[in-house]
Design an enzyme around this catalytic site. Structure first.
Site, PDB file in Angstrom:
ATOM      1  N   ASP A  95    -103.736  65.806   0.206  1.00 14.59           N
ATOM      2  CA  ASP A  95    -104.922  65.728  -0.907  1.00 14.59           C
ATOM      3  C   ASP A  95    -103.926  66.245  -2.208  1.00 14.59           C
ATOM      4  O   ASP A  95    -103.572  67.683  -2.142  1.00 14.59           O
ATOM      5  CB  ASP A  95    -106.017  66.975  -0.501  1.00 14.59           C
ATOM      6  CG  ASP A  95    -105.319  68.372   0.164  1.00 14.59           C
ATOM      7  OD1 ASP A  95    -104.333  68.121   0.748  1.00 14.59           O
ATOM      8  OD2 ASP A  95    -106.021  69.130  -0.188  1.00 14.59           O
ATOM      9  N   GLU A 117     -93.677  75.536  -3.080  1.00  5.86           N
ATOM     10  CA  GLU A 117     -94.408  74.650  -2.142  1.00  5.86           C
ATOM     11  C   GLU A 117     -94.012  73.266  -2.148  1.00  5.86           C
ATOM     12  O   GLU A 117     -93.737  72.657  -1.214  1.00  5.86           O
ATOM     13  CB  GLU A 117     -95.929  74.549  -2.639  1.00  5.86           C
ATOM     14  CG  GLU A 117     -97.044  73.675  -1.969  1.00  5.86           C
ATOM     15  CD  GLU A 117     -98.258  73.650  -2.708  1.00  5.86           C
ATOM     16  OE1 GLU A 117     -99.235  73.399  -1.758  1.00  5.86           O
ATOM     17  OE2 GLU A 117     -98.222  73.688  -3.768  1.00  5.86           O
TER      18      GLU A 117
END
Length: 642
Positions: free
Chosen positions: A382, A577
């Site tokens: 996503d 990340e």
């Protein structure tokens, strides 16, 4: 300014005679402010290549002499060590120059093993709740904890705890959890309970420092890193929490947060169980049975229900089951979408949104949009233009590869540990041959629907339009990791990888050409070009090695690790990340930002699967490449067997 070569001579002694002691003796509260004033010239509480310091920076040695340090990397290491000492409430810091000059790959790996995993560990119990109850995702001052009606141990435990924490509200979930119920508590979000054992919460690892929940597919990749770092206890505990989720929530959750009750994530349970069990010194058959039972239950009841995640083709799809607008997104995330439908109904956006949320306004087309949106989130990707407004209509390569791996894992576990025949606690009987046939059938269907001989690639299949999407993505290569591709297919797939998905920093999530053909606006999706993500790297490294493409694997591993290492050296140890693998930078400009880049003085946790990818990459690389990594030799200066 700093020397261009990281390990060139950088220490100039302030006296003319040899220095015998190589220990720094520092007063923390005097040295740290002085270091920041002199070196951190942009005031961001980090020492990076973007600072313009006044050199040299003098620090005292234990022998009474001084040493001048001029290298940005070493100065940032000094800042980090001072920050650790201050957090431990130490007045002074005595540390060797060797620690300040620690080779970068060694330092990153050591800190992951010794510090990061512990900092990312949580538990939902008396001790853990003291940290978790500061959770920033609550809508009000109340911190809610939802407990399954079937968990009598948890209900008793948490009701007792409720007396200790004035802002804790324990809510018992209904026995049957419907999408309508989940929607009804969207404005009362809270954590979902996990396993309580012997009066304590079974621990788990979160993706990053700001998280307090256990995520679905993140946990598997974190588990790979934990096993490499000798943390079998924690990896096993995470499997135990997955077993709890399957038995009490009916699925492995997107994360243990109330609004994820109708949504799962990419399935890695069988791989997780198998790797943990094989790592045990003394294998525990009772544990394996509980875990295997849960994994089979998840396979049958989550993925293989016809009309839901099992489609008419015989292959599977993601299907985020819920209703209404996903509540976890930041304010304004769906503004453009809602504008379109508000105009259709000739209403102001706020009025339309309120009416749609309450159910007074019904719009089937918008309902379908949110089915796809929740399915994108269930996929873990996503968001990406690959899945935009069609995710629930796709038999994706990644999901079907993962389920093929389940079938092969079940076959192998039953054959090796149960002599080819296994009966679950509920009385269902399975043989290794049964799972072998299931895997063969899936491979046949994937070849029929997903393989494109002309393009030399697997592609997602739109079963509504009855055609392949043709979208080039790292997920198209999952069959290499799962082991379902033929040698001839693998050869073509590796060519596609090198042509479309190989970037200076590793493997791209998606190809630039596919994004350009598919995107309907200029919004940069975080799972698309030019970004790269740890799970794709980790799966495809193994896939390439499985099929004998060692040279390509080592080159891609090195590119990824070099990018991480160079960014950490230049930016105060940052381990974020995700990365832009084209420009080899953590400065990613996409939705949701980049978790792990915001910290003062020192990162204490990195990011879960990024940490794991680093440890796995070092494990897989031959020693000569690890040495080059410590010397920060760029990948373009290495031949990789060419």
């Amino acid at each position: 300014m700093a020397s261009k070569k990281l390990f060139s001579a950088l220490i100039c002694f302030c006296l003319s005679f040899p220095v015998l002691a190589q220990e720094l003796q520092l007063n923390v509260e005097e040295t740290m402010p002085r270091l920041l004033v002199q070196i951190d010239t942009d005031g961001d509480k980090k020492i990076t290549i973007e600072d313009k310091p006044k050199m040299p920076f003098l620090v005292p040695l234990s022998a009474g002499d001084s040493v001048a340090i001029e290298e940005v990397y070493f100065l940032s290491n000094l800042l980090q060590e001072l920050a650790i000492a201050r957090a431990q409430e130490k007045d002074s810091l005595q540390i060797s120059l060797d620690r300040i000059k620690e080779a970068p790959a060694n330092r990153i790996s050591r800190r992951i093993k010794e510090q990061f995993w512990d900092d990312l560990t949580r538990s939902i119990d008396q001790k853990g709740l003291r940290k978790i109850l500061k959770d920033s995702k609550a809508e009000d001052s109340v911190q809610r904890l939802y407990v399954p009606a079937s968990d009598t141990v948890g209900i008793k435990y948490y009701r007792q705890l409720q007396q200790e924490f004035e802002n804790l509200e324990v809510v018992i979930l209904p026995k049957q959890i419907s999408p309508q119920y989940v929607k009804s508590i969207n404005d009362q979000p809270g954590l979902l309970a996990l396993k309580i054992e012997n009066g304590r919460g079974v621990p788990f690892v979160v993706p990053g420092g700001r998280f307090n929940e256990m995520y679905g597919w993140d946990s598997y990749f974190e588990g790979v890193g934990l096993l490499l770092d000798g943390r079998l206890d924690l990896a096993k505990a995470m499997v135990d929490n997955f077993v709890y989720q399957i038995n009490h929530y009916g699925k492995i959750l997107n994360a243990n947060r109330s609004y994820y009750l109708t949504r799962t994530q990419p399935p890695f349970m069988s791989s997780f169980v198998r790797q943990v069990y094989e790592a045990m010194d003394e294998q525990d058959e009772a544990w394996l049975r509980k875990a295997l039972d849960a994994a089979i239950k998840e396979y049958e009841e989550v993925w293989m229900v016809e009309g839901e995640r099992l489609t008419k083709t015989g292959l599977n799809r993601y299907l985020g089951q819920g209703t209404g607008i996903p509540p976890e997104t930041e304010k304004g995330h769906f503004e453009e979408v809602l504008k379109k439908y508000a105009a259709k109904h000739d209403l102001p956006v706020a009025e339309f949104e309120a009416g749609y949320k309450s159910g007074e306004i019904i719009d089937k087309e918008l309902d379908e949009y949110f089915v796809h949106d929740r399915s994108v989130r269930e996929s873990g990707h996503d968001t990406s233009w690959r899945l935009e407004n069609r995710a629930a209509n796709l038999n994706t390569v990644d999901l079907n590869s993962l389920l093929y791996k389940y079938e092969k894992d079940f076959e192998a576990l039953i054959e090796e540990y149960f002599d080819g025949s296994y009966t679950t606690a509920s009385g269902k009987k399975y043989t290794s041959e049964y799972w072998h046939q299931k895997a063969e059938k899936r491979k046949q269907l994937m070849d029929e629907y997903l393989w494109n001989e002309k393009a030399g690639s697997f592609f997602d299949y739109d079963f509504v339009k009855e055609q392949q999407t043709g979208f080039i993505s790292a997920t198209n290569l999952y069959p290499l990791w799962a082991g379902l591709a033929s040698k001839a297919q693998a050869e073509q797939m590796v060519k596609e990888l090198r042509e479309h998905l190989m970037a200076p920093g590793g493997i791209l999530s998606t190809a630039k050409t596919s994004v350009e053909k598919t995107a309907t606006n200029k919004v940069q999706r975080q799972w698309d070009y030019p970004n790269g993500w740890a799970p794709h790297q980790m799966l495809l490294w193994h896939g390439l090695l499985n099929y004998g493409y060692e040279t390509t694997a080592y080159e891609l591993i090195y590119r990824w690790l070099y990018m991480i290492t160079k960014n950490a050296v230049d930016y105060n140890g940052t381990i974020p990340e995700k990365y832009d693998v084209v420009d080899r930078t953590h400065k990613v400009y996409a939705e949701y930002g980049n978790v792990g880049t915001e910290f003062d003085y020192i990162t204490t946790s990195g990011f879960g699967w990024m940490n794991a990818s680093y440890q796995l990459g070092l494990e897989l690389l031959p020693p000569e490449y690890r040495e080059k990594l410590n010397e920060l030799v760029p990948p373009e200066n290495i031949s990789f067997g060419k």
